[in-house]
Design an enzyme around this catalytic site. Structure first.
Site, PDB file in Angstrom:
ATOM      1  N   SER A  15       0.709  -1.169  -0.104  1.00 48.90           N
ATOM      2  CA  SER A  15       0.091   0.112  -0.026  1.00 48.90           C
ATOM      3  C   SER A  15       0.691   1.224  -0.146  1.00 48.90           C
ATOM      4  O   SER A  15       2.103   1.072   0.428  1.00 48.90           O
ATOM      5  CB  SER A  15      -0.718   0.214   1.247  1.00 48.90           C
ATOM      6  OG  SER A  15      -1.345   1.292   1.475  1.00 48.90           O
ATOM      7  N   TYR A  32      -2.211  -0.642  10.566  1.00 50.21           N
ATOM      8  CA  TYR A  32      -2.465  -1.085   9.181  1.00 50.21           C
ATOM      9  C   TYR A  32      -1.099  -0.747   8.345  1.00 50.21           C
ATOM     10  O   TYR A  32      -0.480  -1.500   7.684  1.00 50.21           O
ATOM     11  CB  TYR A  32      -3.669  -0.656   8.786  1.00 50.21           C
ATOM     12  CG  TYR A  32      -3.659  -0.738   6.978  1.00 50.21           C
ATOM     13  CD1 TYR A  32      -4.265  -1.913   6.480  1.00 50.21           C
ATOM     14  CD2 TYR A  32      -3.314   0.242   6.128  1.00 50.21           C
ATOM     15  CE1 TYR A  32      -4.380  -2.220   5.304  1.00 50.21           C
ATOM     16  CE2 TYR A  32      -3.541   0.024   4.730  1.00 50.21           C
ATOM     17  CZ  TYR A  32      -4.202  -1.153   4.132  1.00 50.21           C
ATOM     18  OH  TYR A  32      -4.222  -1.249   2.991  1.00 50.21           O
TER      19      TYR A  32
HETATM   20  P1  NAD Z   1     -11.508  -5.638  -0.348  1.00 47.67           P
HETATM   21  O1  NAD Z   1     -12.395  -5.559   0.769  1.00 47.67           O
HETATM   22  O2  NAD Z   1     -12.528  -5.899  -1.527  1.00 47.67           O
HETATM   23  O3  NAD Z   1     -10.650  -6.952  -0.110  1.00 47.67           O
HETATM   24  C1  NAD Z   1     -10.065  -7.386   0.935  1.00 47.67           C
HETATM   25  C2  NAD Z   1     -10.393  -8.933   1.089  1.00 47.67           C
HETATM   26  O4  NAD Z   1      -9.709  -9.341   2.420  1.00 47.67           O
HETATM   27  C3  NAD Z   1     -11.828  -9.173   1.399  1.00 47.67           C
HETATM   28  O5  NAD Z   1     -12.506  -9.331   0.354  1.00 47.67           O
HETATM   29  C4  NAD Z   1     -11.699 -10.306   2.300  1.00 47.67           C
HETATM   30  O6  NAD Z   1     -12.053 -11.599   1.582  1.00 47.67           O
HETATM   31  C5  NAD Z   1     -10.304 -10.733   2.644  1.00 47.67           C
HETATM   32  N1  NAD Z   1     -10.161 -10.783   4.132  1.00 47.67           N
HETATM   33  C6  NAD Z   1     -10.006  -9.727   5.062  1.00 47.67           C
HETATM   34  N2  NAD Z   1     -10.167 -10.529   6.392  1.00 47.67           N
HETATM   35  C7  NAD Z   1      -9.806 -11.639   5.964  1.00 47.67           C
HETATM   36  C8  NAD Z   1      -9.769 -12.751   6.824  1.00 47.67           C
HETATM   37  N3  NAD Z   1      -9.620 -12.810   8.157  1.00 47.67           N
HETATM   38  N4  NAD Z   1      -9.790 -14.103   6.354  1.00 47.67           N
HETATM   39  C9  NAD Z   1      -9.815 -13.844   4.665  1.00 47.67           C
HETATM   40  N5  NAD Z   1      -9.999 -13.176   4.096  1.00 47.67           N
HETATM   41  C10 NAD Z   1     -10.044 -11.892   4.545  1.00 47.67           C
HETATM   42  O7  NAD Z   1     -10.626  -4.512  -0.386  1.00 47.67           O
HETATM   43  P2  NAD Z   1      -9.470  -4.051  -1.500  1.00 47.67           P
HETATM   44  O8  NAD Z   1      -9.047  -2.702  -1.199  1.00 47.67           O
HETATM   45  O9  NAD Z   1      -9.388  -4.816  -2.880  1.00 47.67           O
HETATM   46  O10 NAD Z   1      -8.065  -5.032  -0.528  1.00 47.67           O
HETATM   47  C11 NAD Z   1      -7.419  -5.863  -1.026  1.00 47.67           C
HETATM   48  C12 NAD Z   1      -5.638  -5.603  -0.674  1.00 47.67           C
HETATM   49  O11 NAD Z   1      -5.470  -4.099  -1.020  1.00 47.67           O
HETATM   50  C13 NAD Z   1      -5.762  -5.345   0.944  1.00 47.67           C
HETATM   51  O12 NAD Z   1      -4.613  -5.902   1.220  1.00 47.67           O
HETATM   52  C14 NAD Z   1      -5.549  -3.853   1.001  1.00 47.67           C
HETATM   53  O13 NAD Z   1      -5.001  -3.543   2.258  1.00 47.67           O
HETATM   54  C15 NAD Z   1      -4.848  -3.543  -0.094  1.00 47.67           C
HETATM   55  N6  NAD Z   1      -5.129  -1.918  -0.478  1.00 47.67           N
HETATM   56  C16 NAD Z   1      -6.357  -1.338  -0.682  1.00 47.67           C
HETATM   57  C17 NAD Z   1      -5.977  -0.042  -1.053  1.00 47.67           C
HETATM   58  C18 NAD Z   1      -7.672   0.681  -1.310  1.00 47.67           C
HETATM   59  O14 NAD Z   1      -7.619   1.846  -1.153  1.00 47.67           O
HETATM   60  N7  NAD Z   1      -8.664   0.020  -1.516  1.00 47.67           N
HETATM   61  C19 NAD Z   1      -5.109   0.817  -0.998  1.00 47.67           C
HETATM   62  C20 NAD Z   1      -3.897   0.015  -0.855  1.00 47.67           C
HETATM   63  C21 NAD Z   1      -3.831  -1.408  -0.619  1.00 47.67           C
END
Ligand code: NAD
Ligand code: MG
Length: 293
Positions: free
Chosen positions: A185, A198
Site C-alpha cells: 500500500s 495497518y
Molecule cells: P476488499 O475488501 O475488496 O478486499 C479485501 C479482502 O480481504 C476481502 O474481500 C476479504 O475476502 C479478505 N479478508 C479480510 N479479512 C480476512 C480474513 N480474516 N480471512 C480471509 N480473508 C479476509 O478491499 P481491497 O481494497 O480490494 O483490498 C485488497 C488489498 O488491497 C488489501 O490487502 C488492502 O490492504 C490493499 N490495499 C487497498 C487499498 C484501497 O484503497 N482499497 C489501497 C492500498 C492497498
C-alpha cells in the site's frame, strides 16, 4: 474492439456511506469497476494456475478477472460472509472460459491458510502464481490508545501472519518460473495517523517482499509487491469514516481515487514471465501519482 480504459468518470469523491467489515460490493455506490467491460486478455498467462486471497471483491476480483482473461485458472479465498461476492468472481472467471475454485475461510487461522493452499493445489493441479491480497484495516479511531489487542490481532494476523502461513505452504508447490505478488500500500510510504497498525503491516510487507525475493531467487521464483493508492473497494466504506469518502482520493496528483480495474494490470505484468522475468524484489506503485519511495 473492447475499450481498455476503465470507467473513471464518477471517481472524484464518493457519496457518504457505511458498511461493517468486510463489506460487500452490492451495497457500494457507485459500483466499482473491476474491468468487466474493459479488460482484454492477450494470452499472457495461458495455462497458469493462480491463487488470489481476498479474490471475492475489490482489487482481488479485478485480478482474478484479468488473470482468467489472460488464460489462467484461478482459486480465490474469502470470508464465508462474502459468499455472494465470491460467486460473482466465479461467474466472471468462468465467463472467460477458465476454472474457478472457491475456498472460504478465515486467514487469521493458521489451519485455514494451510488448507487453502492444499485445496488450491488439489483442485487446480498445481500452483504457479500466488497473490497475497487479503487485508484488513480500520480507520475509525483517533489515537494509538484506541487500538485494542483484539484489533491488533485482527490486523496483524490478516495482513502478516497469513502472508507467512500462505506463502510457506505455497512455496512447497511453486517451481521454477513461479511467482508471488503481495498487495502492499501507499501506506507503507505515506502512513495515515488513523491507520497506524495497518500502515505498519504494509511497511512490513514491502520488507518481506525484498527479503523473500533474495531467499527464493535461486529457485527461479520471483517475489514482488504492488502498492496501490486510494482504490474504490468494499474495504473503504467498511472501514473509513463515512464522510471521508466524499473526498477519498482527491489528494492524489491525479485528483481522484482509482478503480480495481486500474490496479489489476500491474498484477498481470508481474505474473507474466515474458514481461517481468527479470523483475523481482520490487514494489510497483499504482497510486495516482503519490511516490512509493
Ligand atoms: P476488499 O475488501 O475488496 O478486499 C479485501 C479482502 O480481504 C476481502 O474481500 C476479504 O475476502 C479478505 N479478508 C479480510 N479479512 C480476512 C480474513 N480474516 N480471512 C480471509 N480473508 C479476509 O478491499 P481491497 O481494497 O480490494 O483490498 C485488497 C488489498 O488491497 C488489501 O490487502 C488492502 O490492504 C490493499 N490495499 C487497498 C487499498 C484501497 O484503497 N482499497 C489501497 C492500498 C492497498
Ligand atoms: Mg470482499
Amino acid at each position: 474492439m473492447t475499450p481498455q480504459t476503465p470507467d473513471t468518470q464518477d471517481s472524484a469523491g464518493f457519496p457518504a456511506q457505511q458498511q461493517t467489515p468486510p463489506g460487500l460490493t452490492e451495497d457500494m455506490v457507485p459500483t466499482p469497476d473491476h474491468g468487466e467491460s474493459s479488460y482484454t486478455g492477450h494470452d499472457r498467462l495461458v495455462g497458469k494456475k493462480a491463487l488470489v486471497t481476498g479474490g471475492d471483491s475489490g482489487i482481488g476480483r479485478a485480478v482474478a478477472l484479468a488473470y482468467a482473461r489472460e488464460g489462467a485458472d484461478v482459486a480465490i479465498s474469502y470470508l464465508p460472509s462474502e459468499q455472494e461476492d465470491a460467486e460473482e468472481t466465479r461467474r466472471l472467471v468462468e465467463e472467460a472460459g477458465r476454472r474457478a475454485v472457491l475456498v472460504p475461510g478465515d486467514l487469521t487461522q493458521e489451519e485455514d491458510c494451510r488448507s487453502l493452499v492444499a485445496t488450491t493445489v488439489e483442485e487446480l493441479g498445481g500452483l504457479d502464481v500466488l497473490v497475497n491480497n487479503a487485508g484488513f484495516q480500520m480507520a475509525r479511531r483517533e489515537s494509538i490508545a484506541d487500538i485494542t489487542t483484539e484489533h491488533l490481532d485482527r490486523t496483524f494476523k490478516t495482513n502478516l501472519y497469513a502472508l507467512f502461513w500462505v506463502t510457506q505452504s505455497a512455496l512447497e508447490h511453486l517451481g521454477e518460473g513461479g511467482c508471488i505478488i503481495n498487495n502492499a500500500s501507499i501506506q507503507a510510504y505515506q502512513p495515515s495517523t488513523s491507520l497506524l497498525d495497518y500502515a505498519s503491516t504494509k511497511a512490513a510487507i514491502t520488507n518481506f517482499t525484498v527479503n523473500l525475493a533474495a531467499e527464493v531467487g535461486e529457485r527461479g521464483i520471483r517475489v514482488n509487491a504492488v502498492a496501490p493508492g486510494p482504490i474504490w473497494t468494499p474495504l473503504q466504506p467498511a472501514t473509513q469514516p463515512s464522510e471521508k469518502l466524499e473526498s477519498f482520493g482527491t489528494d492524489t496528483p491525479l485528483g481522484r481515487a482509482g478503480h480495481p480495474a486500474e490496479v489489476a494490470p500491474a498484477f498481470v505484468f508481474l505474473a507474466d514471465g515474458a514481461s517481468a522475468g527479470y523483475v523481482s524484489g520490487t514494489v510497483l506503485g499504482v497510486t495516482g501519482g503519490k511516490p512509493v519511495f
